[in-house]
Design a protein around this motif. Structure first.
Motif, mmCIF file in Angstrom:
data_model
loop_
_atom_site.group_PDB
_atom_site.id
_atom_site.type_symbol
_atom_site.label_atom_id
_atom_site.label_comp_id
_atom_site.label_asym_id
_atom_site.label_seq_id
_atom_site.Cartn_x
_atom_site.Cartn_y
_atom_site.Cartn_z
ATOM 1 N N GLY A 140 24.557 -5.601 -5.805
ATOM 2 C CA GLY A 140 24.675 -6.402 -4.583
ATOM 3 C C GLY A 140 24.486 -5.530 -3.354
ATOM 4 O O GLY A 140 24.183 -4.329 -3.468
ATOM 5 N N GLY A 141 24.701 -6.148 -2.200
ATOM 6 C CA GLY A 141 24.526 -5.432 -0.946
ATOM 7 C C GLY A 141 25.557 -4.326 -0.753
ATOM 8 O O GLY A 141 25.266 -3.295 -0.155
ATOM 9 N N THR A 142 26.753 -4.558 -1.257
ATOM 10 C CA THR A 142 27.804 -3.545 -1.106
ATOM 11 C C THR A 142 27.403 -2.264 -1.837
ATOM 12 O O THR A 142 27.467 -1.167 -1.274
ATOM 13 C CB THR A 142 29.137 -4.092 -1.672
ATOM 14 O OG1 THR A 142 29.447 -5.303 -0.988
ATOM 15 C CG2 THR A 142 30.264 -3.105 -1.507
ATOM 16 N N ALA A 143 26.964 -2.415 -3.091
ATOM 17 C CA ALA A 143 26.557 -1.241 -3.883
ATOM 18 C C ALA A 143 25.305 -0.605 -3.278
ATOM 19 O O ALA A 143 25.138 0.624 -3.328
ATOM 20 C CB ALA A 143 26.297 -1.661 -5.324
ATOM 21 N N SER A 229 22.720 -10.174 10.873
ATOM 22 C CA SER A 229 24.167 -9.994 10.684
ATOM 23 C C SER A 229 24.731 -11.240 10.001
ATOM 24 O O SER A 229 24.198 -12.348 10.177
ATOM 25 C CB SER A 229 24.854 -9.757 12.038
ATOM 26 O OG SER A 229 24.709 -10.893 12.844
ATOM 27 N N THR A 230 25.793 -11.051 9.251
ATOM 28 C CA THR A 230 26.321 -12.138 8.433
ATOM 29 C C THR A 230 26.878 -13.264 9.303
ATOM 30 O O THR A 230 26.675 -14.442 9.011
ATOM 31 C CB THR A 230 27.438 -11.603 7.513
ATOM 32 O OG1 THR A 230 26.985 -10.376 6.973
ATOM 33 C CG2 THR A 230 27.762 -12.572 6.402
ATOM 34 N N ASN A 231 27.552 -12.908 10.365
ATOM 35 C CA ASN A 231 28.209 -13.949 11.167
ATOM 36 C C ASN A 231 27.213 -14.764 11.979
ATOM 37 O O ASN A 231 27.342 -15.978 12.065
ATOM 38 C CB ASN A 231 29.247 -13.310 12.101
ATOM 39 C CG ASN A 231 30.348 -14.280 12.455
ATOM 40 O OD1 ASN A 231 30.735 -15.127 11.641
ATOM 41 N ND2 ASN A 231 30.843 -14.188 13.673
ATOM 42 N N VAL A 254 19.142 0.290 7.274
ATOM 43 C CA VAL A 254 19.095 -1.095 7.757
ATOM 44 C C VAL A 254 19.746 -1.995 6.714
ATOM 45 O O VAL A 254 19.364 -1.976 5.540
ATOM 46 C CB VAL A 254 17.634 -1.540 7.994
ATOM 47 C CG1 VAL A 254 17.593 -3.017 8.381
ATOM 48 C CG2 VAL A 254 16.990 -0.690 9.081
ATOM 49 N N ASP A 255 20.740 -2.745 7.160
ATOM 50 C CA ASP A 255 21.368 -3.709 6.256
ATOM 51 C C ASP A 255 20.688 -5.064 6.447
ATOM 52 O O ASP A 255 20.982 -5.806 7.390
ATOM 53 C CB ASP A 255 22.874 -3.808 6.545
ATOM 54 C CG ASP A 255 23.576 -4.710 5.534
ATOM 55 O OD1 ASP A 255 22.873 -5.365 4.728
ATOM 56 O OD2 ASP A 255 24.817 -4.775 5.550
ATOM 57 N N ALA A 256 19.755 -5.338 5.529
ATOM 58 C CA ALA A 256 19.038 -6.621 5.565
ATOM 59 C C ALA A 256 19.426 -7.433 4.337
ATOM 60 O O ALA A 256 18.619 -8.180 3.790
ATOM 61 C CB ALA A 256 17.531 -6.381 5.609
ATOM 62 N N ILE A 283 18.551 -4.949 0.692
ATOM 63 C CA ILE A 283 18.128 -6.359 0.634
ATOM 64 C C ILE A 283 18.800 -6.987 -0.580
ATOM 65 O O ILE A 283 18.827 -6.376 -1.644
ATOM 66 C CB ILE A 283 16.586 -6.486 0.505
ATOM 67 C CG1 ILE A 283 15.893 -6.014 1.797
ATOM 68 C CG2 ILE A 283 16.187 -7.934 0.198
ATOM 69 C CD1 ILE A 283 14.386 -6.130 1.795
ATOM 70 N N ASP A 284 19.345 -8.188 -0.404
ATOM 71 C CA ASP A 284 20.009 -8.853 -1.535
ATOM 72 C C ASP A 284 19.126 -9.964 -2.112
ATOM 73 O O ASP A 284 19.111 -11.075 -1.556
ATOM 74 C CB ASP A 284 21.327 -9.492 -1.060
ATOM 75 C CG ASP A 284 22.541 -8.666 -1.404
ATOM 76 O OD1 ASP A 284 22.382 -7.613 -2.046
ATOM 77 O OD2 ASP A 284 23.653 -9.084 -1.037
ATOM 78 N N PRO A 285 18.452 -9.731 -3.211
ATOM 79 C CA PRO A 285 17.693 -10.841 -3.815
ATOM 80 C C PRO A 285 18.575 -12.022 -4.214
ATOM 81 O O PRO A 285 18.083 -13.142 -4.312
ATOM 82 C CB PRO A 285 17.023 -10.185 -5.023
ATOM 83 C CG PRO A 285 16.866 -8.759 -4.606
ATOM 84 C CD PRO A 285 18.123 -8.461 -3.836
HETATM 85 C C1 LIG Z 1 24.610 -8.318 5.942
HETATM 86 C C2 LIG Z 1 25.337 -8.161 4.635
HETATM 87 N N1 LIG Z 1 25.501 -6.934 4.116
HETATM 88 C C3 LIG Z 1 26.145 -6.734 2.961
HETATM 89 C C4 LIG Z 1 26.682 -7.788 2.254
HETATM 90 C C5 LIG Z 1 27.406 -7.531 0.987
HETATM 91 O O1 LIG Z 1 26.610 -7.928 -0.069
HETATM 92 P P1 LIG Z 1 27.224 -8.272 -1.516
HETATM 93 O O2 LIG Z 1 28.177 -9.381 -1.309
HETATM 94 O O3 LIG Z 1 26.002 -8.639 -2.292
HETATM 95 O O4 LIG Z 1 27.867 -7.041 -2.035
HETATM 96 C C6 LIG Z 1 26.547 -9.090 2.757
HETATM 97 C C7 LIG Z 1 27.126 -10.234 2.045
HETATM 98 O O5 LIG Z 1 27.121 -11.345 2.496
HETATM 99 C C8 LIG Z 1 25.845 -9.283 3.972
HETATM 100 O O6 LIG Z 1 25.685 -10.498 4.508
#
Ligand SMILES: Cc1ncc(COP(=O)(O)O)c(C=O)c1O
Length: 457
Positions: A140-143, A229-231, A254-256, A283-285
């Motif tokens: 995921g995006g966190t990893a 951004s998530t929000n 870059v967090d996309a 990038i999160d597929p």
């Molecule tokens: C911008 C962004 N970065 C990181 C994450 C974390 O990704 P994950 O939940 O796949 O670990 C998210 C999750 O919504 C996100 O929106």
């Protein structure tokens, strides 16, 4: 347990029947969580020394447990960042599991890793990163963010002996995802957050940097920029961030995770200009590339730097580097050793449908956001909070407090109407509760939006 008998054959048929039923549902119930005690009361004991039997366990899952799981693919699930895996990718998730693939090293997983790399090549091409850039799928995006931060930090430490014992510092906007702060904690890096609700500029970065002591300035090793951004869907000024990073010899990550899918769209692609200068991109597929959970990705401009940081060494692993065993080893580029080939469901769906249909699905979500904005403006009890960014719509119900939004969310959830959650946004210096839509699912309709908006009247 490992033998094939009639029970296994029957169970396989039951599972397939369930799968066909579930993936052909277009409007699965949203589902509602209940307490652990209530669930225990409903299902009783499930794990004991003799087992309760597959039939009973599956029955409990189908008849009880699944009703208390939110169906993330419901078209009226517009909270957080929803998911809408393609049916092809879900089916191939089954195939991936059934094929028992170890996705760490080419020697073991070549055929599966080949497919992952085909999908990855296309994703990398969307970023505009230079030749030689490449990536791997993560959980995921966190990893992915963690893998990038570790790589950036190791690269910084390799530049000077002095850096080895220093605590590194990361600069990012206050809109950065919680995982950035959380992952920085894991590597014991400090974070300097720049308070803003808008796109981070070079000036913002320079001001924050100049406020640091000389010693701290020397400890800054990376900037994390948001590309969605998530929000609120904000995209930081990529070009300006990259200039700042170049000027101070910093890693640009870059967090996309959410926004990456929009790289496919001609409607918004120019907003990402400068992303091609990044050192790494998340990038999160499993978000806007319509893959099932869990599937993230980390892409590096110089994958060899990730290999320096992540490749594991052990006497039992030496065989993977021997002649005749060589190839691309995904484990060398991110934090995980044993891994499933989690890019395989995405690859199958891409191969089946072609990239044009992905682009169309992303554009549909962008259009839905525009449609929602129009519909909000038509209702006098609602107002937009800020212009839409990517597929995120922030709006408010006039006169509502947090408690009203909470009750509304719960009411819609309990009545199988929708899952839409409130968020916080600063308006005229005060943090206010507001409503938020995030569109991903191309099966969401204008009627779905109307039902949700009307439920606020
Ligand atoms: C911008 C962004 N970065 C990181 C994450 C974390 O990704 P994950 O939940 O796949 O670990 C998210 C999750 O919504 C996100 O929106």
């Amino acid at each position: 347990m490992h033998h094939i008998d009639i029970e296994v054959v029957e169970m396989t048929m039951d599972v397939m029947k369930y799968v066909i039923g579930r993936i052909t549902k277009t409007d699965p119930d949203i589902g509602l969580a209940i307490s652990e005690e209530e669930l225990r009361e409903k299902v009783g004991e499930t794990v004991n020394s003799k087992g309760i039997g597959g039939l009973k366990a599956f029955e409990l899952f189908k008849e009880v447990l699944v009703k208390h799981i939110v169906s993330i693919d419901n078209p009226r699930h517009l909270a957080f960042v929803p998911a809408a895996p393609t049916r092809a990718s879900i089916l191939f998730d089954l195939v991936t599991a059934a094929s028992s693939i170890h996705g760490s090293y080419w020697m073991e997983g070549a055929g599966g890793i080949f497919c992952e790399n085909e999908a990855m090549r296309w994703i990398v091409s969307l970023t505009g990163l230079p030749k030689g850039s490449f990536g791997v799928f993560t959980s995921g995006g966190t990893a992915a963010n963690l893998s990038a931060i570790v790589t950036a930090r190791e690269h910084w430490r390799s530049k000077s002996q002095e850096n080895i014992h220093k605590r590194g510092i990361i600069l990012c906007s206050s809109q950065a995802h919680s995982s950035v702060k959380s992952m920085a904690k894991i590597v014991d890096a400090a974070i300097v957050t720049i308070a803003t609700q808008e796109a981070l500029s070079k000036e913002d970065l320079s001001n924050a940097f100049n406020e640091l002591s000389k010693e701290d300035q020397n400890s800054v090793f990376a900037v994390v920029a948001n590309a969605g951004s998530t929000n609120s869907g904000i995209i930081d000024h990529m070009e300006e961030a990259s200039l700042f990073c170049k000027q101070h010899d910093l890693w640009m990550h870059v967090d996309a995770a959410y926004g990456g899918g929009a790289l496919m769209s001609d409607k918004v692609r120019d907003q990402f200009k400068g992303i091609e200068n990044a050192d790494s991109i998340t990038i999160d597929p499993h978000k806007w590339f319509f893959a099932p959970y869990d599937c993230g990705a980390i892409i590096y401009k110089k994958p060899e730097l990730a290999k320096n940081a992540h490749a594991q060494h052990g006497s039992y692993l030496e065989i993977f580097n021997q002649k005749g065993m060589e190839g691309f080893n995904p484990s060398d580029y991110q934090i995980q050793l044993t891994r499933r080939v989690r890019g395989l469901p995405l690859w199958f769906s891409l191969a089946m449908h072609g990239t044009d249909r992905y682009k169309l699905a992303v554009d549909t979500a962008l259009d839905l956001a525009k449609k929602a904005e129009e519909m909000i403006k038509e209702r006098d009890y609602l107002s937009m909070v800020r212009p839409i960014s990517l597929s995120i719509v922030l709006f408010k119900r006039k006169g509502w407090t947090f408690d009203d939004y909470r009750k509304w969310t719960l009411h819609n959830l309990k009545n199988n109407v929708a899952l839409v959650t409130p968020t916080l946004y600063e308006i005229d210096g005060t943090m206010e509760s507001i409503a938020r839509f995030c569109f991903i699912n191309p099966e969401t309709s204008a009627k779905d939006i109307a039902v949700i908006l009307d439920s606020m009247n």
